[in-house]
Structure formats: C-alpha cells, structure tokens
Design a protein around this motif. Structure first.
Motif, PDB file in Angstrom:
ATOM      1  N   ARG A  66       0.848  -1.194   0.000  1.00  0.00           N
ATOM      2  CA  ARG A  66       0.000   0.000   0.000  1.00  0.00           C
ATOM      3  C   ARG A  66       0.884   1.246   0.000  1.00  0.00           C
ATOM      4  NH1 ARG A  66      -2.584  -2.594   4.587  1.00  0.00           N
ATOM      5  NH2 ARG A  66      -4.390  -3.713   3.846  1.00  0.00           N
ATOM      6  N   VAL A  67       0.248   2.362  -0.293  1.00  0.00           N
ATOM      7  CA  VAL A  67       0.837   3.678  -0.082  1.00  0.00           C
ATOM      8  C   VAL A  67       0.012   4.310   1.028  1.00  0.00           C
ATOM      9  CG1 VAL A  67       1.362   5.923  -1.076  1.00  0.00           C
ATOM     10  CG2 VAL A  67       1.559   3.864  -2.494  1.00  0.00           C
ATOM     11  N   GLN A  68       0.644   4.593   2.179  1.00  0.00           N
ATOM     12  CA  GLN A  68      -0.068   5.146   3.322  1.00  0.00           C
ATOM     13  C   GLN A  68      -0.743   6.465   2.958  1.00  0.00           C
ATOM     14  OE1 GLN A  68       1.912   4.911   7.264  1.00  0.00           O
ATOM     15  NE2 GLN A  68       3.664   4.148   6.073  1.00  0.00           N
ATOM     16  N   GLY A  69      -1.987   6.614   3.400  1.00  0.00           N
ATOM     17  CA  GLY A  69      -2.723   7.845   3.193  1.00  0.00           C
ATOM     18  C   GLY A  69      -3.300   8.006   1.798  1.00  0.00           C
ATOM     19  N   GLU A  70      -3.125   7.017   0.945  1.00  0.00           N
ATOM     20  CA  GLU A  70      -3.657   7.076  -0.417  1.00  0.00           C
ATOM     21  C   GLU A  70      -4.374   5.773  -0.731  1.00  0.00           C
ATOM     22  OE1 GLU A  70      -0.860   8.195  -3.439  1.00  0.00           O
ATOM     23  OE2 GLU A  70       0.239   9.492  -2.050  1.00  0.00           O
ATOM     24  N   ASP A  71      -5.224   5.812  -1.720  1.00  0.00           N
ATOM     25  CA  ASP A  71      -5.893   4.605  -2.189  1.00  0.00           C
ATOM     26  C   ASP A  71      -5.076   4.069  -3.360  1.00  0.00           C
ATOM     27  OD1 ASP A  71      -7.696   2.582  -2.453  1.00  0.00           O
ATOM     28  OD2 ASP A  71      -9.310   3.811  -3.274  1.00  0.00           O
ATOM     29  N   ALA A  72      -3.887   3.528  -3.035  1.00  0.00           N
ATOM     30  CA  ALA A  72      -2.950   3.083  -4.061  1.00  0.00           C
ATOM     31  C   ALA A  72      -2.217   1.841  -3.579  1.00  0.00           C
ATOM     32  CB  ALA A  72      -1.962   4.191  -4.380  1.00  0.00           C
ATOM     33  N   GLU A  73      -2.033   0.895  -4.478  1.00  0.00           N
ATOM     34  CA  GLU A  73      -1.349  -0.349  -4.134  1.00  0.00           C
ATOM     35  C   GLU A  73      -0.905  -1.079  -5.392  1.00  0.00           C
ATOM     36  OE1 GLU A  73      -4.791  -3.576  -3.505  1.00  0.00           O
ATOM     37  OE2 GLU A  73      -5.021  -1.815  -2.216  1.00  0.00           O
ATOM     38  N   ALA A  74       0.017  -2.023  -5.199  1.00  0.00           N
ATOM     39  CA  ALA A  74       0.397  -2.954  -6.266  1.00  0.00           C
ATOM     40  C   ALA A  74      -0.483  -4.193  -6.108  1.00  0.00           C
ATOM     41  CB  ALA A  74       1.874  -3.317  -6.163  1.00  0.00           C
ATOM     42  N   SER A  75      -0.669  -4.957  -7.163  1.00  0.00           N
ATOM     43  CA  SER A  75      -1.528  -6.141  -7.083  1.00  0.00           C
ATOM     44  C   SER A  75      -0.961  -7.155  -6.089  1.00  0.00           C
ATOM     45  CB  SER A  75      -1.709  -6.783  -8.457  1.00  0.00           C
ATOM     46  OG  SER A  75      -0.464  -7.231  -8.950  1.00  0.00           O
ATOM     47  N   GLN A  76      -1.852  -7.878  -5.424  1.00  0.00           N
ATOM     48  CA  GLN A  76      -1.475  -8.875  -4.422  1.00  0.00           C
ATOM     49  C   GLN A  76      -1.000 -10.164  -5.079  1.00  0.00           C
ATOM     50  OE1 GLN A  76      -4.939  -9.634  -2.031  1.00  0.00           O
ATOM     51  NE2 GLN A  76      -4.516  -7.937  -0.674  1.00  0.00           N
ATOM     52  N   VAL A  77      -0.395 -11.008  -4.257  1.00  0.00           N
ATOM     53  CA  VAL A  77      -0.015 -12.353  -4.671  1.00  0.00           C
ATOM     54  C   VAL A  77      -0.432 -13.312  -3.558  1.00  0.00           C
ATOM     55  CG1 VAL A  77       2.322 -12.150  -3.700  1.00  0.00           C
ATOM     56  CG2 VAL A  77       1.863 -13.856  -5.475  1.00  0.00           C
ATOM     57  N   SER A  78      -0.832 -14.519  -3.923  1.00  0.00           N
ATOM     58  CA  SER A  78      -1.117 -15.547  -2.922  1.00  0.00           C
ATOM     59  C   SER A  78      -0.605 -16.886  -3.436  1.00  0.00           C
ATOM     60  CB  SER A  78      -2.611 -15.621  -2.604  1.00  0.00           C
ATOM     61  OG  SER A  78      -3.348 -15.931  -3.755  1.00  0.00           O
ATOM     62  N   ALA A  79      -0.099 -17.682  -2.501  1.00  0.00           N
ATOM     63  CA  ALA A  79       0.425 -19.007  -2.838  1.00  0.00           C
ATOM     64  C   ALA A  79       0.588 -19.801  -1.553  1.00  0.00           C
ATOM     65  CB  ALA A  79       1.775 -18.891  -3.545  1.00  0.00           C
ATOM     66  N   THR A  80       0.643 -21.120  -1.690  1.00  0.00           N
ATOM     67  CA  THR A  80       0.903 -21.947  -0.513  1.00  0.00           C
ATOM     68  C   THR A  80       2.400 -21.915  -0.209  1.00  0.00           C
ATOM     69  OG1 THR A  80       1.273 -23.987  -1.750  1.00  0.00           O
ATOM     70  CG2 THR A  80      -1.014 -23.513  -1.057  1.00  0.00           C
ATOM     71  N   ILE A  81       2.730 -22.168   1.036  1.00  0.00           N
ATOM     72  CA  ILE A  81       4.129 -22.207   1.456  1.00  0.00           C
ATOM     73  C   ILE A  81       4.882 -23.259   0.646  1.00  0.00           C
ATOM     74  CG2 ILE A  81       5.648 -22.783   3.387  1.00  0.00           C
ATOM     75  CD1 ILE A  81       3.518 -21.446   5.217  1.00  0.00           C
ATOM     76  N   GLY A  82       4.256 -24.406   0.415  1.00  0.00           N
ATOM     77  CA  GLY A  82       4.895 -25.465  -0.359  1.00  0.00           C
ATOM     78  C   GLY A  82       5.218 -25.037  -1.778  1.00  0.00           C
ATOM     79  N   ASP A  83       4.294 -24.321  -2.430  1.00  0.00           N
ATOM     80  CA  ASP A  83       4.553 -23.830  -3.784  1.00  0.00           C
ATOM     81  C   ASP A  83       5.715 -22.843  -3.806  1.00  0.00           C
ATOM     82  OD1 ASP A  83       2.540 -25.380  -4.885  1.00  0.00           O
ATOM     83  OD2 ASP A  83       1.071 -23.745  -4.943  1.00  0.00           O
ATOM     84  N   ILE A  84       5.781 -21.993  -2.803  1.00  0.00           N
ATOM     85  CA  ILE A  84       6.875 -21.020  -2.728  1.00  0.00           C
ATOM     86  C   ILE A  84       8.204 -21.752  -2.516  1.00  0.00           C
ATOM     87  CG2 ILE A  84       7.823 -19.045  -1.479  1.00  0.00           C
ATOM     88  CD1 ILE A  84       4.846 -18.417  -0.660  1.00  0.00           C
ATOM     89  N   GLN A  85       8.217 -22.722  -1.617  1.00  0.00           N
ATOM     90  CA  GLN A  85       9.453 -23.441  -1.308  1.00  0.00           C
ATOM     91  C   GLN A  85       9.961 -24.274  -2.481  1.00  0.00           C
ATOM     92  OE1 GLN A  85       8.070 -25.410   2.259  1.00  0.00           O
ATOM     93  NE2 GLN A  85       9.013 -23.872   3.574  1.00  0.00           N
ATOM     94  N   GLN A  86       9.106 -24.585  -3.443  1.00  0.00           N
ATOM     95  CA  GLN A  86       9.513 -25.384  -4.606  1.00  0.00           C
ATOM     96  C   GLN A  86       9.986 -24.533  -5.782  1.00  0.00           C
ATOM     97  OE1 GLN A  86       6.435 -28.162  -5.686  1.00  0.00           O
ATOM     98  NE2 GLN A  86       6.283 -28.958  -3.610  1.00  0.00           N
ATOM     99  N   LEU A  87      10.033 -23.215  -5.607  1.00  0.00           N
ATOM    100  CA  LEU A  87      10.458 -22.349  -6.702  1.00  0.00           C
ATOM    101  C   LEU A  87      11.902 -22.639  -7.118  1.00  0.00           C
ATOM    102  CD1 LEU A  87       8.994 -18.879  -5.690  1.00  0.00           C
ATOM    103  CD2 LEU A  87       8.503 -20.142  -7.796  1.00  0.00           C
ATOM    104  N   GLN A  88      12.113 -22.630  -8.408  1.00  0.00           N
ATOM    105  CA  GLN A  88      13.454 -22.780  -8.960  1.00  0.00           C
ATOM    106  C   GLN A  88      14.129 -21.414  -8.991  1.00  0.00           C
ATOM    107  OE1 GLN A  88      14.773 -25.838  -9.740  1.00  0.00           O
ATOM    108  NE2 GLN A  88      12.870 -26.517  -8.778  1.00  0.00           N
ATOM    109  N   PRO A  89      15.456 -21.369  -8.966  1.00  0.00           N
ATOM    110  CA  PRO A  89      16.154 -20.077  -9.038  1.00  0.00           C
ATOM    111  C   PRO A  89      15.718 -19.289 -10.278  1.00  0.00           C
ATOM    112  CG  PRO A  89      17.691 -21.823  -8.486  1.00  0.00           C
ATOM    113  CD  PRO A  89      16.383 -22.494  -8.828  1.00  0.00           C
ATOM    114  N   GLY A  90      15.530 -17.983 -10.082  1.00  0.00           N
ATOM    115  CA  GLY A  90      15.142 -17.114 -11.187  1.00  0.00           C
ATOM    116  C   GLY A  90      13.651 -17.089 -11.479  1.00  0.00           C
TER     117      GLY A  90
END
Length: 166
Positions: free
Chosen positions: A121-145
C-alpha cells in the motif's frame, strides 16, 4: 396533495441515486505487482515491482479465519517505511532491512499447504500494487530465477516480473 407526494418521492429517489452513485466511485491506483520468491538462503521473500508507485507498506497475511462474530486474516508481517519505494525491491521475511519498521510480526506456520497472501500500500492514499497468494509449499519449490505472481499462483521468470507493462 398528490403533487407534493410525487415531489417528495422524486426528491427521495434523486437523493438515493446520488448517494448510491457516490459510494460506487472508487478510484484505486492499482499499479505494479507483488511476487513471492526465495532468497539465496532459501527464505521466503516478497518482491515488489511498484512501477513508480511509492510503496511504503508491505504485509503478509494468511487466509480468512472465522472468529465467531467476525472473520479476519491473521497478520504474519506488517511493515512500514518512512520513504516510498517506487522501484523494484524485495523484503526477506526472515531478515527485514533497516529502512522498514516492523509493525507486527508473528511466526508463519510450517504447513506446506498453508496459504500466504502478500500485498502493498501507499499510506494515506488509495494506491497499491496487485497482491499475490500461494501456498508455502509452492513457494518453497520455486526454482532459481522464478517467482510466483497473482492470486492464482502463476510462476514466471524474474525478467517477466520486472516489467511494468504486463
């Protein structure tokens, strides 16, 4: 008498239309994107490509939990910064850099099926980058890069994530 009724009804209808219309005019500045990645040490990191938006808040939460009378997302990490970060940056969840102030921090579960959601978020403004969601297992299986983006856990190369024109 009848004309006063219709005049009052017309005013009420017009007023309701104006009030409802005002509530639907939400102008969120949604720019850039957020991703999950792994640091060189294998820790979960949040990457942010704000595409010029001066991001000064980063958070990581879990899925909604029913608390009886209400539901809420458990907050695992909430960070703020005195300065906005308009360029690509990362936050290692285990080793937060000095320019970020930890507002709250709780241990992330070890369960590989547990869902994490990261946003900005940007404090004090209605502005943000898009969110991301994933399971811990999916994140831990990421390959380099590679990084995970979007709420459907899409895996993309880091070079694709860095682009603002997606």
């Amino acid at each position: 008498m009848i004309s006063r009724f219709f005049l009052a009804l017309g005013c009420a209808y017009l007023s309701a239309g104006v009030l409802v219309g005002c509530g639907n005019n939400i102008q969120t500045d949604l720019r850039g994107h957020t991703a999950f990645s792994l640091s060189e040490a294998g820790d979960i990191s949040v990457l942010v490509q704000p595409c010029g938006l001066p991001i000064d808040q980063v958070y990581v939460v879990g899925p909604l939990e029913d608390r009886g009378d209400y539901s809420e997302n458990p907050v695992y990490l909430s960070l703020t910064s005195q300065q906005g970060h308009p360029d690509l940056f990362s936050v290692d969840l285990e080793h937060v850099e000095e320019d970020w102030q930890i507002e709250s921090q709780y241990e992330i579960p070890d369960d590989p099926n547990h869902l994490l959601i990261a946003g900005t978020r940007v404090q004090g403004e209605d502005a943000e980058a898009s969110q991301v969601s994933a399971t811990i297992g999916d994140i831990q299986q990421l390959q380099p890069g590679m990084v995970i983006i979007t709420s459907d856990s899409k895996v993309v190369p880091m070079d694709e994530f860095k682009q603002c024109s997606r």
